[in-house]
Design a protein around this motif. Sequence first.
Motif, mmCIF file in Angstrom:
data_model
loop_
_atom_site.group_PDB
_atom_site.id
_atom_site.type_symbol
_atom_site.label_atom_id
_atom_site.label_comp_id
_atom_site.label_asym_id
_atom_site.label_seq_id
_atom_site.Cartn_x
_atom_site.Cartn_y
_atom_site.Cartn_z
ATOM 1 N N VAL A 1 32.891 20.651 57.361
ATOM 2 C CA VAL A 1 32.159 21.436 56.374
ATOM 3 C C VAL A 1 33.125 22.385 55.678
ATOM 4 C CG1 VAL A 1 30.210 22.986 55.979
ATOM 5 C CG2 VAL A 1 30.127 21.359 57.867
ATOM 6 N N PHE B 1 32.932 25.700 53.408
ATOM 7 C CA PHE B 1 31.965 26.712 52.982
ATOM 8 C C PHE B 1 32.404 27.390 51.688
ATOM 9 C CE2 PHE B 1 31.287 26.345 57.538
ATOM 10 C CZ PHE B 1 29.910 26.304 57.623
ATOM 11 N N GLU C 1 32.459 30.634 51.175
ATOM 12 C CA GLU C 1 33.220 31.859 51.439
ATOM 13 C C GLU C 1 34.551 31.512 52.077
ATOM 14 O OE1 GLU C 1 30.237 31.108 52.701
ATOM 15 O OE2 GLU C 1 28.815 32.762 52.468
ATOM 16 N N ARG D 1 36.207 33.843 54.428
ATOM 17 C CA ARG D 1 35.613 34.096 55.728
ATOM 18 C C ARG D 1 35.526 32.834 56.575
ATOM 19 N NH1 ARG D 1 30.142 36.510 54.091
ATOM 20 N NH2 ARG D 1 29.789 36.413 56.307
ATOM 21 N N SER D 2 36.009 31.702 56.063
ATOM 22 C CA SER D 2 35.939 30.490 56.874
ATOM 23 C C SER D 2 37.307 30.109 57.436
ATOM 24 C CB SER D 2 35.352 29.331 56.071
ATOM 25 O OG SER D 2 36.295 28.836 55.170
ATOM 26 N N LEU D 3 38.353 30.821 57.002
ATOM 27 C CA LEU D 3 39.678 30.597 57.586
ATOM 28 C C LEU D 3 39.949 31.712 58.593
ATOM 29 C CD1 LEU D 3 41.541 29.788 54.259
ATOM 30 C CD2 LEU D 3 40.921 28.158 56.027
ATOM 31 N N TYR D 4 40.665 31.368 59.665
ATOM 32 C CA TYR D 4 40.976 32.384 60.666
ATOM 33 C C TYR D 4 42.092 33.283 60.135
ATOM 34 C CZ TYR D 4 38.463 29.100 63.641
ATOM 35 O OH TYR D 4 37.515 28.277 64.167
ATOM 36 N N PRO D 5 41.779 34.552 59.846
ATOM 37 C CA PRO D 5 42.797 35.397 59.215
ATOM 38 C C PRO D 5 43.980 35.717 60.119
ATOM 39 C CG PRO D 5 40.828 36.683 59.726
ATOM 40 C CD PRO D 5 40.505 35.253 60.032
ATOM 41 N N TRP D 6 43.812 35.490 61.441
ATOM 42 C CA TRP D 6 44.907 35.803 62.364
ATOM 43 C C TRP D 6 45.810 34.603 62.598
ATOM 44 C CZ3 TRP D 6 39.757 36.793 63.342
ATOM 45 C CH2 TRP D 6 39.051 35.767 63.986
ATOM 46 N N TRP E 1 45.147 35.021 53.865
ATOM 47 C CA TRP E 1 44.839 36.120 52.942
ATOM 48 C C TRP E 1 46.011 36.498 52.057
ATOM 49 C CZ3 TRP E 1 48.291 39.576 54.772
ATOM 50 C CH2 TRP E 1 48.589 39.524 56.142
ATOM 51 N N ALA F 1 41.183 25.293 53.305
ATOM 52 C CA ALA F 1 39.949 24.872 53.980
ATOM 53 C C ALA F 1 39.723 23.376 53.780
ATOM 54 C CB ALA F 1 38.766 25.671 53.453
ATOM 55 N N ARG G 1 42.156 21.464 55.947
ATOM 56 C CA ARG G 1 41.703 21.456 57.342
ATOM 57 C C ARG G 1 40.655 20.362 57.553
ATOM 58 N NH1 ARG G 1 39.458 26.982 59.651
ATOM 59 N NH2 ARG G 1 37.941 26.630 58.007
ATOM 60 N N ALA G 2 39.746 20.249 56.576
ATOM 61 C CA ALA G 2 38.718 19.214 56.665
ATOM 62 C C ALA G 2 39.345 17.825 56.583
ATOM 63 C CB ALA G 2 37.693 19.409 55.554
#
Lengths: 287, 257
Positions: free
Chosen positions: A96, A98, A100, A103-108, A151, A162, A165-166
């Motif tokens: 999926v 998204f 946003e 907010r769907s990627l791990y910022p760390w 970011w 994103a 990644r998919a």
Amino acid sequence: MMVNHPEGIAADSTGAPPMLSVKGLRKVYQVDGGEIEAVRNLTFDIAPGQLVCVVGPSGAGKTTLLKCIAGLLSPTSGSIELRGEPVVGPPHSMAVVFQEYGRSLYPWMSVRANIELPLKNQGMPRAERKKLVDEALAAVELSHVPNSYPWQLSGGMQQRVAIARAVAYKPQILLMDEPFAAVDAQTRADLEDLVRNIWQKLGVTIIFITHDIDESVYLGERVLVLSNSPTVVQEDLTIDLPVERDQLTTRSSARFTELRAHVYEQIQLAKAGTLTGAVPVVKKRRK
Amino acid sequence: MRYLKNVLYFIGLPVLLVVMWWALTLGPTNFFVPKPLVLAQTFWDVWVGERFWTDFVPSIQRLVIGLVATIVLGVIFGVLIGSFRWLRSFTEPMLEFFRAIPPPVLVPLLMLLVGINDQMKIIVIVSGAIWPVLLNTIEGVRAVDPVLSDTSKTYKITGFPRLRYLVLPGASPQIMTGVRQSTSIALILMVISEMFGSSSGLGFTIVLFQRGFAIPEMWSGIVVLGLVGIALSLISQFIERRVLRWYNGLKEVQHDG
């Protein structure tokens, strides 16, 4: 000619078993002061390898539909089957993207680690992982920033991560929930071509949700127009534009304009249709 | 050059204060106010030598053990309580109750229950210092982004991997805030736990000197505590800068945008 299926039967007529089959989907949210029917009755099939756009007025329950297909929400009634298997939780062969992206990627995690994590989680060996990640980065033209944090990139680039990644996850079906709603017009055009490109290369089934009529016609092989909430399938339209599409020539072709006008009309009808229904539309917020 | 400037900023005010202190105590002074040179000499005599091993090291050991236990327990329970709504509703009233009890009042009680030993002191530290870590972890776990949580679900990242890749990193800014607050409370409680019926440690030594009217010696113990505080803060800043590199960068980007 335009094919109209008001009863909501698949526009696909190949006879192959469907990739995704949605039957009588209904979703009612329990809220303070009663129930809100977000989706009334959705029935449609999607054939393997199809690129389907779902378009509808805002608040039409598009995201609810997507979350049900993704196994993130359970329907109140009706059934969703992926390759004949009922969807009860997030299916294995589904990815999926998204809206946003921020907010769907791990910022760390770095870009590379973000793309790699689902593969690592499957227990895939390191060498294989690296190969898939490199390929995915190349496919979205981000091979130059694998070690950046998400970011640190622009919005369009984050959404590419994103998508990468998919892609690396090698899903059979890819769901995209208004993925380009928050990026600028130029980036958006590039990303649309990227999606067409990936679809053609990988042969993956894509369900692309959007509120943008032009986008739905430009991208899709088929457009499902949803009515306003409580949602039903307003129209199931086959997009008979050539497979090779181009932002300039496709968008200025007579057929594109016709299809676009038709979808626009349907959306207007969909909006008007609900005035009689008068059900309050509440966007479900999850906490 | 920049490094030098930072060092100057760091020691600037302390040097200024010591100079003022020196100037103000040139004449005759109150018996309880030490002069800087006398204090420096006493500091050296008292703390470099046997006392370092008999009082400083045991204190720091108890502090470190107490702090590690605080962080480990605080994070474990914080993750559990933050993850399950029913557990939160179930435990919240008790948490409020225990949090409101000033930990020093537990010292006499624990002395009776546990005895006068290291365990008692560590329990005092943990019982008072755990709250900031625990409550911040609960908040941090609850605040995990719903979109990121959905993303993890769709990629089948559940159970332990979810904890490791999503929940703990996501909560790490709040956890670090809690750790910082807990650290200062732990230092205070370390001293207090040693002031009652103890035979070693910084708190014990300071009270011992005070009762024997060894005033410069007493002051030197207070200076040691201040230095320990600075050392702890430098260590936590160092760790924070590494663990929260992404968070500080993200914040900067968001402020610019």
